[in-house]
Design an enzyme around this catalytic site. Structure first.
Site, PDB file in Angstrom:
ATOM      1  N   HIS A   1      69.194 103.502  -3.638  1.00 25.41           N
ATOM      2  CA  HIS A   1      70.013 104.652  -4.007  1.00 25.41           C
ATOM      3  C   HIS A   1      70.836 105.022  -2.787  1.00 25.41           C
ATOM      4  CE1 HIS A   1      71.084 108.333  -6.213  1.00 25.41           C
ATOM      5  NE2 HIS A   1      71.249 108.798  -4.986  1.00 25.41           N
ATOM      6  N   CYS A   2      72.137 104.974  -2.924  1.00 21.55           N
ATOM      7  CA  CYS A   2      73.001 105.190  -1.767  1.00 21.55           C
ATOM      8  C   CYS A   2      73.646 106.568  -1.857  1.00 21.55           C
ATOM      9  CB  CYS A   2      74.072 104.115  -1.716  1.00 21.55           C
ATOM     10  SG  CYS A   2      75.103 104.248  -0.263  1.00 21.55           S
ATOM     11  N   PRO A   3      73.218 107.515  -1.033  1.00 18.80           N
ATOM     12  CA  PRO A   3      73.848 108.835  -1.088  1.00 18.80           C
ATOM     13  C   PRO A   3      75.295 108.811  -0.619  1.00 18.80           C
ATOM     14  CG  PRO A   3      72.230 108.728   0.675  1.00 18.80           C
ATOM     15  CD  PRO A   3      72.136 107.449  -0.066  1.00 18.80           C
TER      16      PRO A   3
END
Lengths: 464, 153
Positions: free
Chosen positions: A171-173
């Site tokens: 999950h890439c913020p």
């Protein structure tokens, strides 16, 4: 699930599927754009790129085009457009979310793994794992208690977005979205082109400053003439290393057809055993790159803009066949499809899911006797631990003992394995604190980490 | 398989084009059979071709297997990694992936063909036998759902 009647009144405005999507996502443009719930870091990324490039086009490009070559602004514009296109594509597309099972489907799976003799006190429900052999490697398909499916190989449940994502990477913020099967290639092209852009801008600005210094006589005079260049140099200098490192890491992953998730867990690392190899690899670096970056463009499974078809399920049918009693299998309660306004308020169902969590633990590894004790004491932490620690010591077989994480201060690295984040990421605004069982917040994360591995769950419990 | 005597599924309420022909024929779904995914060859879309016991006596084994095998081969075609997908990937990359905004991908075309195939199979084979296949895309490619219908006479 609609009420108890078998007829229904026509709905005035048919709802689209994105409006009833149970995951923690944001949708824009009537479902065309899909992002994670918290997007502030994404706006920061966009702002950083746009401001740096704005300063570059405003202060450096005119001078360089005049004194060196007009190719510089052209290359910069092309690179900038490509970076923005790939960034927006990564951020706005469906990463490969697997829609949750329909109640009928879930009931069918329940039937298949139903307890044959629940009255036998020594009987323990089997762990919800299916095993398949892919290219000679045994792969465990774990049951997702949130999505009510056996997760396909390489899929994982994102604890931030609360969705099962195919070929889950992380999950890439920074891009405000999960990175998975459908947007990995956009993500890779984004970081690759961003690395080029960073190096290019850095080199151009330094050249600009050197030329100015030669012209003006001193470095200080040169800076006075283009004060923005110093800001650009600082921004580029600090970002270029992280971007280059990330590009290198993902190039390695692409060349070996791995995901960040698999790499961190070491699923196919040779350290796990001599015969451990990545079953998804095509065999050569070139084929892997082509397969990952130029493979077929998979369609979204969500059908976000499709219209919700009201399906009528009578209460008898769900209680009759779909929902075994909690004694048999605690974690089989079907959550009602959440209303959109309810989706915003995840805190509210914390108490509810807390109970589900307790039963999840039960269904994985503890007898019905223990179940009753736990269900009765759903909030206090210590009694449960006291109840459970002896169980873990005496009667349980740990399936992956050699991979048990090192426990540091009651929290384990492996516990957060589903929460694979950007290696360079700041703590995202929506992120949950490190997982601790039976703490009231971070619902599904707990459920998932627990169901990930029953042994992990018990290690965690005994360290609280 | 589960039996749901009370479940009523009104086709007229469905908005899927697949079911348009079946509109105005209110039928009752008595039960559903789910064909699960077969992951033995990797994560590509493939369904188990084993004949489910609940369909015994409702349809011939060979007819059922032909349908599933045909579906599997259609998905395999869509997911094929080859020169065609490489060309598409490179072209899309050169345009900054903006080409997908106006052109359907090979995969999407294949999915349309699959939807047509399911519809055609339903019309010619399954509905006359009191069964109905749901397009696997409508179930997120998790399962092929086969509805057993109760014919209203």
């Amino acid at each position: 699930m609609v009420g108890s009647e078998t007829t229904y009144t026509p709905i005035a405005m048919p709802k689209r599927k994105w409006e009833v999507h149970p995951g923690r996502n944001k949708f824009y443009c009537n479902g065309r754009i899909m992002m994670a719930r918290s997007t502030s870091v994404f706006y920061f990324t966009v702002g950083l790129i746009v401001i740096t490039m704005g300063l570059f086009f405003g202060f450096d490009c005119p001078y360089l085009a005049e004194n060196l070559t007009p190719a510089i602004p052209i290359v910069a514009i092309l690179l900038f457009l490509f970076v923005m296109a790939t960034l927006l594509r990564t951020a706005f597309s469906d990463p490969g979310v697997i829609p949750r099972a329909t109640p009928d489907e879930a009931a069918d799976i329940e039937k298949q793994i139903e307890v044959p003799n629940p009255n036998n006190p020594t009987y323990r429900p089997p762990p919800r794992v299916k095993e398949v052999i892919i290219n000679g490697q045994t792969v465990k398909l774990k049951y997702c208690f949130t999505c009510k499916i056996f997760r396909p190989p390489r899929a994982s449940h994102c604890s931030i977005c609360d969705n099962c994502v195919e070929r889950f990477d992380h999950h890439c913020p920074w891009v405000g979205n999960c990175v998975g099967k459908r947007n990995y290639r956009y993500f890779y092209m984004f970081i690759l082109s961003l690395a080029f852009l960073c190096v290019f801008v850095f080199a151009c600005v330094i050249t600009h400053l050197i030329l100015r210094t030669n012209e003006a006589g001193s470095f200080l005079d040169a800076i006075k003439q283009t004060p923005a260049s110093i800001i650009e140099i600082l921004l580029c200098f600090f970002s270029v290393w992280s971007v280059l490192a990330l590009t290198g890491f993902h190039s390695y992953l692409t060349a070996s057809n791995l995901t960040t998730n698999e790499d961190i867990k070491g699923s196919w690392s040779s350290k796990r055993g001599e015969n451990n190899y990545n079953p998804y690899s095509y065999g050569s670096i070139c084929k892997n790159c082509c397969g990952v970056l130029c493979g077929p463009t998979h369609a979204s499974l969500m059908d976000r803009r499709g219209v919700v078809v009201p399906e009528i399920v009578t209460p008898d049918s769900t209680t009759g066949s779909g929902q075994p009693s909690p004694q048999n299998y605690g974690a089989t309660t079907f959550t009602e499809p959440r209303e959109p306004d309810e989706m915003n308020d995840t805190k509210e169902d914390n108490s509810k899911t807390n109970l589900t969590l307790v039963t999840t633990v039960d269904s994985n590894n503890i007898d019905a006797v223990c179940n009753e004790t736990i269900a009765a004491t759903s909030q206090p932490t210590s009694p449960i631990v006291n109840e459970m620690t002896p169980v873990s010591q005496t009667s349980l077989v740990f399936p992956t003992v050699n991979h048990l994480p090192v426990v540091v201060g009651g929290e384990t690295e492996e516990n957060n394995r589903n929460n694979v984040m950007h290696p360079l990421s700041p703590p995202p605004p929506g992120a949950h604190p490190p997982v601790r069982p039976f703490v009231k917040h971070s619902i599904s994360q707990e459920m998932d980490t627990l169901e990930e591995d029953s042994a992990m769950g018990l290690v965690k419990l005994s360290t609280v | 398989m589960l039996s749901q005597p009370g479940t009523e599924f009104n086709m007229a309420s469905s908005h899927h084009p697949q079911n348009q022909v079946l509109d105005n024929i209110p039928r009752q779904v008595t039960s559903k059979v789910f064909i699960q995914r077969d992951y033995s060859e990797g994560s590509g879309v493939k369904f188990i071709t084993k004949f489910p016991t609940d369909l015994e006596g409702k349809i011939e084994h060979s007819t059922f297997q032909d349908t599933i095998e045909k579906l599997n081969s259609m998905f395999a075609e869509a997911e094929e990694v080859g020169s065609r997908s490489h060309c598409e990937g490179c072209l899309a990359c050169l345009t900054g992936y903006t080409i997908f905004l106006c052109l359907p991908t090979h995969y999407q075309k294949c999915l349309k063909r699959i939807a047509r195939f399911v519809q055609e199979q339903n019309d010619t084979i399954y509905v006359p036998r009191g069964l109905m296949i749901t397009d696997p895309m409508e179930r997120g490619l998790r399962v092929i759902e086969i509805n057993i219908l109760r014919q209203d006479t």
